[in-house]
Write an enzyme that holds these catalytic residues in place. Structure first.
Site, short mmCIF file in Angstrom:
data_model
loop_
_atom_site.label_atom_id
_atom_site.label_comp_id
_atom_site.label_asym_id
_atom_site.label_seq_id
_atom_site.Cartn_x
_atom_site.Cartn_y
_atom_site.Cartn_z
CG ASN A 36 7.74 -5.06 7.62
OD1 ASN A 36 7.69 -4.98 8.79
ND2 ASN A 36 7.47 -4.29 6.63
CB VAL A 87 -5.39 -11.64 -3.47
CG1 VAL A 87 -6.37 -12.13 -2.86
CG2 VAL A 87 -5.19 -9.87 -3.35
CG LEU A 88 -2.03 -15.87 -0.57
CD1 LEU A 88 -1.39 -16.10 1.06
CD2 LEU A 88 -1.10 -16.77 -1.22
CG HIS A 131 -3.42 -3.17 6.02
ND1 HIS A 131 -3.48 -3.23 4.63
CD2 HIS A 131 -4.37 -2.21 6.08
CE1 HIS A 131 -4.10 -2.52 4.01
NE2 HIS A 131 -4.65 -1.56 5.15
CG ASP A 186 -10.54 -13.52 6.72
OD1 ASP A 186 -10.06 -13.28 5.54
OD2 ASP A 186 -11.43 -13.05 7.25
CE LYS A 229 11.66 4.70 15.41
NZ LYS A 229 11.59 5.83 16.10
C1 GRF Z 1 4.43 -2.91 4.68
O1 GRF Z 1 4.30 -1.50 4.51
C2 GRF Z 1 3.39 -3.70 4.72
O2 GRF Z 1 2.61 -3.13 5.80
C3 GRF Z 1 2.79 -3.91 3.47
O3 GRF Z 1 3.84 -4.13 2.79
C4 GRF Z 1 4.91 -3.37 2.97
C5 GRF Z 1 6.08 -4.23 2.82
O4 GRF Z 1 7.44 -3.46 3.17
N1 GRF Z 1 2.10 -5.16 3.58
P1 GRF Z 1 8.69 -4.31 3.23
O5 GRF Z 1 8.76 -4.89 1.99
O6 GRF Z 1 8.53 -5.26 4.41
O7 GRF Z 1 9.67 -3.37 3.24
#
Ligand code: GRF
Length: 203
Positions: A19, A94-95, A111, A143, A174
């Site tokens: 990501n 967790v923050l 998520h 939050d 994706k």
């Molecule tokens: C993602 O699937 C996101 O939904 C979750 O952690 C994963 C991170 O994947 N919070 P990457 O490290 O970005 O490949």
């Protein structure tokens, strides 16, 4: 270099960083990807950041006795970047309310489920085991609780009979790579307006 017309963004990671890569590749004009912060020294996301000449900070949670100690060090490290938005991209800590309070409505998370269904770990497996016909992913503000903040964008994927956790996750990823950069862009364009639990996108 800092540009006062851009929003300074920190991306927090712990793992692969696909990501983070999507956000880098999107070349979000109003965003300055100022720093990538990892709690793991061997996260592949760090390589991705370095390749794109983004500053990296590593703060290992295991070096601290308390969560607050860990978070105070993070805050110290972020200080020089003038961060306005924190993007959690697979950050596996967790923050606490202490940290969230410092960056109120300026932390977003992704998520891999259609919240409020299936919060927590192994969300795609939870969805598959439950037998839903549609799964998906959610970008939300962070939050004080886990996976409960106001929802910014969601995307839906169909669950087919022959889907496994892996094939379902592939479809979800994706969509994640599409909606997370979009949410970052909207934030940096100052187009997200929060009223209670609802987030309105200004045109
Ligand atoms: C993602 O699937 C996101 O939904 C979750 O952690 C994963 C991170 O994947 N919070 P990457 O490290 O970005 O490949």
């Amino acid at each position: 270099m800092q540009d006062k017309n851009k929003t300074n963004v920190a991306v927090f990671v712990s793992g692969s960083g696909s990501n983070l890569q999507a956000i880098i590749d999107a070349k979000i004009e109003p965003a300055n990807l100022a720093v990538v912060l990892s709690n793991k020294h061997d996260a592949y996301a760090i390589e991705r950041a370095k390749k794109h000449k983004i500053s990296v900070e590593i703060v290992n949670h295991k070096d601290f006795e308390t969560r607050e100690g860990f978070e105070k060090e993070i805050i110290k490290r972020l200080d020089k970047y003038g961060i306005e938005l924190i993007v959690l991209a697979g950050f596996m800590r967790v923050l606490t309310p202490y940290f969230v309070g410092k960056f109120k409505n300026r932390i977003i998370n992704l998520h891999p489920a259609l919240l409020p269904s299936f919060p927590g770990m192994h969300a795609a497996k939870q969805a598959l085991d439950y037998g839903v016909k549609y799964a998906g992913c959610t970008v939300h503000f962070v939050d004080e609780c886990v996976d409960t903040g106001a929802i910014i964008i969601q995307a839906v994927v169909p669950v087919e009979n022959d889907d496994t956790e892996d094939t379902l996750l592939e479809k979800i990823h994706k969509e994640e790579h599409r909606i997370y950069p979009e949410a970052v862009k909207l934030f940096c364009e100052h187009r997200l307006h929060i009223e209670g639990r609802r987030v309105f996108i200004r045109s």
